[in-house]
Design an enzyme around this catalytic site. Structure first.
Site, mmCIF file in Angstrom:
data_model
loop_
_atom_site.group_PDB
_atom_site.id
_atom_site.type_symbol
_atom_site.label_atom_id
_atom_site.label_comp_id
_atom_site.label_asym_id
_atom_site.label_seq_id
_atom_site.Cartn_x
_atom_site.Cartn_y
_atom_site.Cartn_z
ATOM 1 N N ARG A 177 51.306 40.435 52.341
ATOM 2 C CA ARG A 177 50.404 41.416 51.814
ATOM 3 C C ARG A 177 50.673 41.437 50.188
ATOM 4 N NH1 ARG A 177 50.366 47.361 54.139
ATOM 5 N NH2 ARG A 177 48.647 47.528 52.482
ATOM 6 N N CYS A 235 54.441 50.993 47.489
ATOM 7 C CA CYS A 235 53.798 50.373 48.877
ATOM 8 C C CYS A 235 52.498 50.387 48.982
ATOM 9 C CB CYS A 235 54.490 51.040 49.905
ATOM 10 S SG CYS A 235 54.161 52.688 50.200
#
Length: 284
Positions: A177, A235
Site C-alpha cells: 500500500r 496508517c
C-alpha cells in the site's frame, strides 16, 4: 504505569479486584476488524468476566467523511461511552481486542489523549487469555470520566507534511500500500511524500504479543527514530497507527498520531502523493 499487561497479570488483577471491590479495574473489549462485522457478536459468544464491549466504529471514532474513515470521536460521545463502561477518574483501564492489537491500541491512545493516565493494553489480546469466559453482560455503575483532550500529540495534514520534512513520518500500512501497488480501501494509492515505510505488523511476534522494548528500539532507530526525534505516524485511518504509537512508547519514544491518516490525506484530491519504495521528496 507500564503500557502493557500480560494475561497472567490481568488474571491476578481481576482476582484482587474481587477480593477488594473498592479497587476500580475496568476491562474494555474492543474487538474489531477492518471491513468485518462488528465485534459485538463475538463478544456475546464469550468475553472476559466483567468486560464491557466498546464499538470502535461508533464510540472510538467519529462519522467517516473528509476528515477520514475513523476521525477522532466527539469528546462528548467518547466520554459518554467510557462512563457507560464504568470508567472513572481513579479507574485502571485494561483494553483488549481479539489479538491483533490495533483496536485495543486505538482505545488506549484515545483514553490517554483524553487525559486518563491509567490505561494498559492486554499483550496478545484475547488470544493470550487462558482463563474463563462468560456470556453474562455486566452492568457497571456509571463512571465519572470527563475527557480532557490534548494529553497526547496529534497531527493534522499540514502537521504530517511538516513532520515528513523536519522529522520522521512513519507509514504504518502494508508495504504494497505504501508503494502504491494496491489500495483496497481508499480512492488513491501511494504515500505521503517523505514518509518512511514502517509496517505495524513488524512490531509483534507471531503470537500477537509486542516485541521486547530493546528490539523495538533497535527497529525504530534503524528507521531514524530515537528518543527526542520529532516523530509522527499514520496508517489508513488512524487505527493501526495507534498501535505503532504504542510500540514507540514501549521503546521510549513519544510520537504524534496523524488521526485522519491516509484516508484524510487523499480525500481532498489536491495533496501530493508519492509511489514506489522510497520516501520521495517531502513537500507541503
Amino acid at each position: 504505569m507500564t503500557v502493557l499487561i500480560s494475561a497472567s497479570q490481568l488474571a491476578d488483577a481481576l482476582a484482587q479486584t474481587r477480593d477488594a471491590p473498592t479497587e476500580r479495574l475496568v476491562v474494555l473489549d474492543v474487538r474489531w476488524q477492518l471491513g468485518g462485522p462488528p465485534g459485538r457478536s463475538e463478544y456475546d459468544r464469550g468475553h472476559l468476566p466483567g468486560a464491557v464491549f466498546v464499538d470502535l466504529d461508533q464510540e472510538l471514532a467519529g462519522p467517516p467523511g473528509p476528515a477520514g474513515r475513523h476521525p477522532l470521536p466527539d469528546p462528548a460521545v467518547f466520554g459518554a461511552a467510557m462512563r457507560r463502561a464504568g470508567v472513572s477518574a481513579g479507574s485502571t483501564v485494561v483494553v483488549h481486542d481479539a489479538g491483533q492489537g490495533w483496536a485495543a491500541a486505538r482505545a488506549w491512545w484515545l483514553l490517554r489523549w483524553a487525559g486518563h493516565p491509567r490505561v494498559r493494553v492486554l499483550d496478545g489480546g484475547l488470544a493470550a487469555w487462558r482463563g474463563p469466559l462468560t456470556t453474562v453482560t455486566p452492568q457497571p455503575a456509571e463512571g465519572d470520566f470527563l475527557p480532557r483532550p490534548g494529553a497526547l500529540p496529534v497531527l493534522d495534514a499540514e502537521g504530517a507534511a511538516r513532520t515528513a520534512r523536519e522529522g520522521v513520518l512513519l507509514d504504518a500500512r502494508a508495504p504494497e500500500r505504501y508503494r502504491g501497488e494496491v489500495e483496497p480501501v481508499d480512492p488513491v494509492a501511494g504515500h505521503i511524500p517523505g514518509a518512511v515505510s514502517a509496517p505495524t505488523v513488524e512490531n509483534t511476534e507471531a503470537d500477537g504479543t509486542l516485541r521486547p522494548a530493546e528490539t523495538l528500539a533497535a527497529r525504530f532507530a534503524s528507521l531514524g527514530v530515537s528518543p527526542g526525534t520529532r516523530a509522527g505516524v499514520y496508517c489508513g485511518s488512524g487505527v493501526s497507527a495507534a498501535h505503532q504509537v504504542l510500540a514507540l512508547a514501549v521503546a521510549g519514544v513519544e510520537a504524534a498520531l496523524y488521526a485522519g491518516s491516509w484516508s484524510e490525506w487523499c480525500a481532498a484530491g489536491t495533496r501530493p502523493v508519492a509511489t514506489g519504495p522510497e520516501p520521495g521528496p517531502a513537500g507541503g
